[in-house]
Design an enzyme around this catalytic site. Structure first.
Site, PDB file in Angstrom:
ATOM      1  CG  ASP A   1       2.356   4.004  -3.047  1.00 46.84           C
ATOM      2  OD1 ASP A   1       2.826   3.547  -3.581  1.00 46.84           O
ATOM      3  OD2 ASP A   1       1.263   4.976  -2.112  1.00 46.84           O
TER       4      ASP A   1
ATOM      5  CE  LYS B   1       8.983   1.089  -2.479  1.00 48.45           C
ATOM      6  NZ  LYS B   1       7.837   2.347  -1.944  1.00 48.45           N
TER       7      LYS B   1
ATOM      8  N   GLY C   1       2.844  -1.733  -6.092  1.00 47.74           N
ATOM      9  CA  GLY C   1       2.821  -1.131  -7.381  1.00 47.74           C
ATOM     10  C   GLY C   1       3.514   0.026  -7.588  1.00 47.74           C
ATOM     11  CG  HIS C   2       7.169  -1.008  -7.285  1.00 43.85           C
ATOM     12  ND1 HIS C   2       8.395  -1.180  -6.977  1.00 43.85           N
ATOM     13  CD2 HIS C   2       6.258  -0.854  -6.267  1.00 43.85           C
ATOM     14  CE1 HIS C   2       8.411  -1.743  -5.391  1.00 43.85           C
ATOM     15  NE2 HIS C   2       7.011  -1.200  -5.574  1.00 43.85           N
TER      16      HIS C   2
ATOM     17  CD  GLN D   1       4.851  -3.881   0.443  1.00 44.46           C
ATOM     18  OE1 GLN D   1       5.179  -4.182   0.977  1.00 44.46           O
ATOM     19  NE2 GLN D   1       4.272  -3.348  -0.967  1.00 44.46           N
TER      20      GLN D   1
HETATM   21  P1  GDP Z   1       6.148   3.268  -6.319  1.00 50.26           P
HETATM   22  O1  GDP Z   1       5.082   1.865  -4.915  1.00 50.26           O
HETATM   23  O2  GDP Z   1       7.646   3.712  -4.485  1.00 50.26           O
HETATM   24  O3  GDP Z   1       7.145   2.675  -7.316  1.00 50.26           O
HETATM   25  O4  GDP Z   1       5.777   4.663  -6.030  1.00 50.26           O
HETATM   26  P2  GDP Z   1       3.777   4.471  -7.482  1.00 50.26           P
HETATM   27  O5  GDP Z   1       4.633   4.156  -9.027  1.00 50.26           O
HETATM   28  O6  GDP Z   1       2.957   3.941  -6.108  1.00 50.26           O
HETATM   29  O7  GDP Z   1       3.892   6.008  -7.065  1.00 50.26           O
HETATM   30  C1  GDP Z   1       5.177   7.487  -7.304  1.00 50.26           C
HETATM   31  C2  GDP Z   1       4.101   8.365  -8.497  1.00 50.26           C
HETATM   32  O8  GDP Z   1       4.728   9.060  -8.760  1.00 50.26           O
HETATM   33  C3  GDP Z   1       4.727   6.840  -9.957  1.00 50.26           C
HETATM   34  O9  GDP Z   1       2.678   7.693 -10.539  1.00 50.26           O
HETATM   35  C4  GDP Z   1       4.849   8.087 -10.334  1.00 50.26           C
HETATM   36  O10 GDP Z   1       5.341   7.991 -12.714  1.00 50.26           O
HETATM   37  C5  GDP Z   1       5.071   9.476  -9.693  1.00 50.26           C
HETATM   38  N1  GDP Z   1       6.564   9.997  -9.736  1.00 50.26           N
HETATM   39  C6  GDP Z   1       7.852   9.302  -9.531  1.00 50.26           C
HETATM   40  N2  GDP Z   1       8.712  10.312  -9.305  1.00 50.26           N
HETATM   41  C7  GDP Z   1       8.008  11.452  -9.691  1.00 50.26           C
HETATM   42  C8  GDP Z   1       8.767  13.294  -9.178  1.00 50.26           C
HETATM   43  O11 GDP Z   1       9.933  13.208  -9.719  1.00 50.26           O
HETATM   44  N3  GDP Z   1       7.587  13.359  -9.883  1.00 50.26           N
HETATM   45  C9  GDP Z   1       6.153  13.982 -10.434  1.00 50.26           C
HETATM   46  N4  GDP Z   1       5.679  14.201 -10.561  1.00 50.26           N
HETATM   47  N5  GDP Z   1       6.157  12.382 -10.198  1.00 50.26           N
HETATM   48  C10 GDP Z   1       6.461  11.552 -10.420  1.00 50.26           C
HETATM   49  P1  IMO Z   2       4.608   0.645  -2.667  1.00 50.55           P
HETATM   50  O1  IMO Z   2       5.641  -0.300  -2.786  1.00 50.55           O
HETATM   51  C1  IMO Z   2       1.756   2.005  -0.122  1.00 50.55           C
HETATM   52  C2  IMO Z   2      -0.628   0.004   2.568  1.00 50.55           C
HETATM   53  C3  IMO Z   2      -2.108  -0.782   2.286  1.00 50.55           C
HETATM   54  C4  IMO Z   2      -2.353  -0.854   3.395  1.00 50.55           C
HETATM   55  C5  IMO Z   2      -1.210  -1.442   4.867  1.00 50.55           C
HETATM   56  C6  IMO Z   2      -1.421  -3.655   4.355  1.00 50.55           C
HETATM   57  O2  IMO Z   2       3.668   0.572  -3.979  1.00 50.55           O
HETATM   58  O3  IMO Z   2       4.973   1.260  -2.932  1.00 50.55           O
HETATM   59  P2  IMO Z   2      -1.329  -4.964   3.086  1.00 50.55           P
HETATM   60  O4  IMO Z   2      -2.384  -4.729   1.051  1.00 50.55           O
HETATM   61  O5  IMO Z   2       0.164  -4.970   2.869  1.00 50.55           O
HETATM   62  O6  IMO Z   2      -1.490  -6.008   3.530  1.00 50.55           O
HETATM   63  O7  IMO Z   2      -1.570  -3.704   3.790  1.00 50.55           O
HETATM   64  O8  IMO Z   2       0.000  -0.925   4.108  1.00 50.55           O
HETATM   65  N1  IMO Z   2       0.014  -0.605   1.350  1.00 50.55           N
HETATM   66  C7  IMO Z   2       1.054   0.278   0.478  1.00 50.55           C
HETATM   67  N2  IMO Z   2       1.163   1.070   0.864  1.00 50.55           N
HETATM   68  N3  IMO Z   2       2.136   1.385  -0.964  1.00 50.55           N
HETATM   69  C8  IMO Z   2       2.900   0.425  -0.753  1.00 50.55           C
HETATM   70  O9  IMO Z   2       3.503  -0.421  -1.567  1.00 50.55           O
HETATM   71  C9  IMO Z   2       1.670  -0.705  -0.337  1.00 50.55           C
HETATM   72  N4  IMO Z   2       1.542  -1.710  -0.275  1.00 50.55           N
HETATM   73  C10 IMO Z   2       0.682  -1.843   0.983  1.00 50.55           C
HETATM   74  O10 IMO Z   2      -2.346   0.297   1.818  1.00 50.55           O
HETATM   75  O11 IMO Z   2      -2.411   0.419   4.339  1.00 50.55           O
HETATM   76 MG    MG Z   3       3.266   2.020  -5.135  1.00 48.47          MG
END
Ligand code: GDP
Ligand code: IMO
Ligand code: MG
Length: 422
Positions: free
Chosen positions: A12, A15, A39-40, A221
């Site tokens: 998270d 990415k 979840g991107h 991840q």
């Molecule tokens: P990912 O899994 O690495 O793609 O990240 P996620 O989407 O799960 O979580 C990142 C969250 O931070 C999302 O809600 C993005 O919209 C948000 N986000 C990304 N970059 C920034 C930033 O520079 N500032 C803020 N405030 N939010 C951001």
């Molecule tokens: P993105 O791509 C954050 C965590 C789960 C759990 C562990 C194992 O959005 O960054 P799994 O479902 O793989 O058996 O879970 O890994 N986890 C993540 N945490 N971002 C993710 O993906 C994750 N994918 C798995 O919360 O602790």
């Molecule tokens: Mg994510």
């Protein structure tokens, strides 16, 4: 050359947003590991979209997108995802490719994930329960079903055989979820999956590389969730570091170019497991609120804490990061002081090496360096020179500690809320 973009923390890191930004410069975006546990998040014309299995380049009409062999695919969630984004991306089908060697997540994989987690009680991993672990277990156990199998006449036979194996395994658990109801939607989704462009991913990529196309491998991840190097056993079941690109796509190490490593300006973790810099106080709560730290896949509140430079330097080393990206810097606007862990005291000894056993946070105390906050909104800034000096000092320290230059600073959720440094 194939460039790589991956998370350096526990996922998270942002990415999705960064791939969506960088996609302008690439012809192909390829996911190399993970599955619907990811979840991107990105924004398309102001609309929030969360991608789970589909690469984050889909909203750029010139970009081809490959779901690589290292990914595990749940056909049902893939279908649901496609349905959601088709209105925003009408030509999706012509630009989406799936490796025939990607493994399938079956309904019983999800049932096994749930049963195994429940049986672990307080030691549970906090899995997303998408069937990831059991699907990768069948892959390495040499029992798995692959996308290519759905094209064979005896797919149902293979499915029944593997499912029967799972039914026997499920007998050891007390509370097994009612998974039979998931079978009909699974087979409907398989029919849809058959219609996609199923390719021999490694040859497909080779062809594009030879044609001089620019390819970006998109990680899921984060490095600290890597099955080998993460906080085992609180990890996911794939190699999330740069090495995962080679076997997750079938490209040779010599073809890897830049490695973009992403970190938040602070740190989060969702699910169970060690998190040395976690804040259990009101500062942690304030970070969660300011950063809207709730899981993009499960909606769970994310645990929050200060940036951990010990873990980050480890992740940078593992993947050979050449370009650092720091996200969510704007979230820290109101915080002062801002802290960064620069060492740990482990069993009474100070170390800058990530320890083997971090499962007991109590035996590990981070040593922090404190920085003054900048106490001013930075979300609107697009030029590095305009950033507050204390912020730049913080960046310089991070660069020096990690031995890697910061290439981009993200200061908002929007695609263009990004300060380009190099
Ligand atoms: P990912 O899994 O690495 O793609 O990240 P996620 O989407 O799960 O979580 C990142 C969250 O931070 C999302 O809600 C993005 O919209 C948000 N986000 C990304 N970059 C920034 C930033 O520079 N500032 C803020 N405030 N939010 C951001
Ligand atoms: P993105 O791509 C954050 C965590 C789960 C759990 C562990 C194992 O959005 O960054 P799994 O479902 O793989 O058996 O879970 O890994 N986890 C993540 N945490 N971002 C993710 O993906 C994750 N994918 C798995 O919360 O602790
Ligand atoms: Mg994510």
């Amino acid at each position: 050359m194939i460039d790589v973009l991956l998370g350096l923390q526990w996922g998270d890191e942002g990415k999705g947003k960064i791939v969506d930004y960088l996609a302008d410069k690439y012809d192909v975006i390829a996911r190399f590991q993970g599955g619907p546990n990811a979840g991107h998040t990105l924004y398309v014309n102001g609309e929030k979209v969360v991608l789970h299995t589909i690469p984050s380049g889909v909203f750029h009409s010139h970009c081809l997108n490959l779901i690589g062999n290292g990914v595990v695919i749940d056909p049902v969630t893939l279908q649901a995802e496609m349905k959601k984004i088709v209105p925003l991306c009408p030509d999706l089908l012509s630009r989406l490719y799936v490796s025939q060697k990607a493994h399938l997540i079956l309904p019983t994989h999800r049932a096994l994930d749930a049963a195994s987690e429940a049986a672990k009680g307080k030691d549970k991993i906090g899995s997303t329960l998408k069937g990831i672990g059991p699907a990768y277990m069948d892959k390495t156990g040499r029992n798995g079903l692959r996308v290519g199998d759905i094209l064979s006449k005896n797919f149902k036979e293979k499915y029944d055989k593997l499912t029967q194996k799972h039914i026997d395994m499920l007998k050891q658990y007390d509370n097994v979820v009612e998974w039979k109801q998931w079978e009909a939607p699974f087979f409907e989704a398989i029919e849809e999956l058959r219609k996609l462009q199923i390719v021999n991913g490694e040859y497909w990529l080779d062809m594009h590389l030879k044609a001089g196309k620019k390819i970006l491998a998109e990680g899921a991840q984060g490095s600290m969730l890597d099955v080998d190097f993460g906080t085992y056993p609180f990890v996911t079941s794939s190699n999330t570091i740069a090495a995962g690109v080679c076997n997750g796509l079938g490209v040779a190490p010599s073809r890897i170019g830049e490695v973009y490593g992403i970190t938040k300006a602070y740190c989060t973790r969702v699910g169970g497991g060690p998190f040395p810099t976690e804040l259990h106080d009101e500062t942690g709560e304030a970070l969660r609120k300011a950063g809207s730290e709730f899981g993009a896949t499960t909606g769970r509140p994310r645990r929050c804490g200060w940036i951990d430079l010990v873990a980050l330097r480890y992740a940078v080393m593992l993947s050979g990061v050449t370009k650092l990206i720091v996200t969510k810097t704007d979230v820290l606007d109101q915080f002062t002081p801002i802290k960064a862990a620069v060492a740990y005291i482990a069993d009474g000894i100070e170390t800058e090496e990530f320890p083997y056993d971090v499962t007991d946070d109590a035996s590990l105390t981070p040593v922090y360096k404190a920085f003054p906050g900048w106490d001013t909104p930075i979300a609107g800034i697009s030029d590095y020179d305009q950033l507050p000096q204390v912020f730049k000092d913080y960046c310089s320290f991070v660069e020096e500690y990690l031995g890697t230059k910061i290439a981009y600073i993200s200061n908002g959720t929007g695609r263009n809320q990004l300060i380009v440094i190099s």
